[in-house]
Design a protein around this motif. Structure first.
Motif, short mmCIF file in Angstrom:
data_model
loop_
_atom_site.label_atom_id
_atom_site.label_comp_id
_atom_site.label_asym_id
_atom_site.label_seq_id
_atom_site.Cartn_x
_atom_site.Cartn_y
_atom_site.Cartn_z
N TYR A 1 2.64 -8.16 4.69
CA TYR A 1 3.12 -9.37 5.33
C TYR A 1 3.37 -9.19 6.83
CZ TYR A 1 4.03 -10.11 0.37
OH TYR A 1 3.90 -10.18 -0.99
N SER A 2 3.63 -7.94 7.23
CA SER A 2 3.90 -7.68 8.65
C SER A 2 2.67 -7.87 9.52
CB SER A 2 4.44 -6.25 8.82
OG SER A 2 3.49 -5.30 8.36
N LEU A 3 1.51 -8.03 8.91
CA LEU A 3 0.29 -8.31 9.67
C LEU A 3 0.35 -9.66 10.38
CD1 LEU A 3 -2.72 -7.18 7.43
CD2 LEU A 3 -2.12 -6.29 9.68
N PHE A 4 1.15 -10.56 9.84
CA PHE A 4 1.14 -11.95 10.30
C PHE A 4 2.35 -12.26 11.17
CE2 PHE A 4 -0.83 -11.64 6.09
CZ PHE A 4 -2.12 -12.05 6.40
N ILE A 5 2.08 -12.87 12.30
CA ILE A 5 3.15 -13.31 13.19
C ILE A 5 2.91 -14.77 13.53
CG2 ILE A 5 3.59 -11.03 14.17
CD1 ILE A 5 1.94 -11.86 16.58
#
Length: 247
Positions: free
Chosen positions: A15-19
């Protein structure tokens, strides 16, 4: 010729791939809860749309579906995403300009983040005065302008007019405690009265001192225009009565 900007589809639990880009609307927890309930019943049935971040290497900026990503994270479900290339900010606002999910405040945020001076000007007023955005757009743009506002083409063309209307409604509210003068419908109707060139604020304040209870809530701007005219002419001789707009 329309050329697709689609690159690939992926699936991940990282989930940390998405900002979320700074332009994105604020997260709404009610939207997230609704998406989670849908996922529990139907599973994942649509992908989010992303572009590579120019500021954060290896990250994706979500331009459609940020609430879905949060819902997936909370449910420990994979995020299904479509990656696109060469998607600029204007393309994002065009994509979302007709979306009911994007509020007027979200479009204001987008314009402010893009540094558009008219939107920065309006944002300062909105934060200070807390009037409805649609009302401020009418006051300082000269007319109803929600559509141009959503596509970042709105201009503050009537600043003096807006300041005058703002001063008058604050005067009426403070003196007679009439809260609905802050409604967008009232301001729209009041703007028509001001634009007639026949309005005298001192006379209106004197009239309200006699019959402020007659300035009542109305269903639409035309109703407010007629109501304001009635109060303005209350107890006045026929020859001194004013008609603000053509019937």
């Amino acid at each position: 010729m329309i050329i697709s900007k689609y690159i690939k589809t992926g699936e991940t639990k990282k989930y940390s791939l998405f900002i979320s880009p700074a332009h994105q609307r604020d997260i709404d927890n009610n939207s997230i809860k609704a998406i989670m309930e849908s996922m529990k019943e139907h599973g994942i049935i649509s992908a989010v749309s992303v572009r590579k971040s120019s500021k954060h290497k290896g990250k994706y900026e979500t331009f459609d579906g940020q609430h879905t990503i949060v819902a997936c994270r909370r449910l420990n479900l994979p995020v299904l995403f479509n990656e696109f290339e060469n998607v600029n900010n204007k393309a994002i606002i065009a994509l979302n300009s007709s979306s009911r999910k994007w509020t007027m405040k979200a479009h204001l945020k987008f314009g402010v983040t893009d540094g558009i001076k008219d939107y920065v000007f309006l944002d300062k007023l909105y934060r200070k005065e807390r009037l409805p955005l649609t009302a401020l757009i009418m006051m300082y743009g000269g007319a109803y302008g929600n559509m141009s506002f959503k596509v970042l083409k709105w201009k503050a063309l009537t600043i003096d007019r807006g300041n005058k209307i703002l001063r008058y409604i604050k005067d009426i509210e403070a003196t007679f405690n009439i809260k609905h003068v802050r409604f967008a419908r009232f301001i729209w109707g009041f703007g028509r009265v001001i634009d007639s060139g026949k309005y005298d604020h001192n006379r209106m304040m004197y009239q309200l001192s006699k019959c402020s209870s007659m300035l009542t809530k109305q269903a639409d701007p035309d109703g407010y225009k007629a109501n304001i005219e009635m109060v303005y002419n209350y107890g006045v001789n026929q020859e001194n009565r004013v008609q603000f707009t053509q019937k």
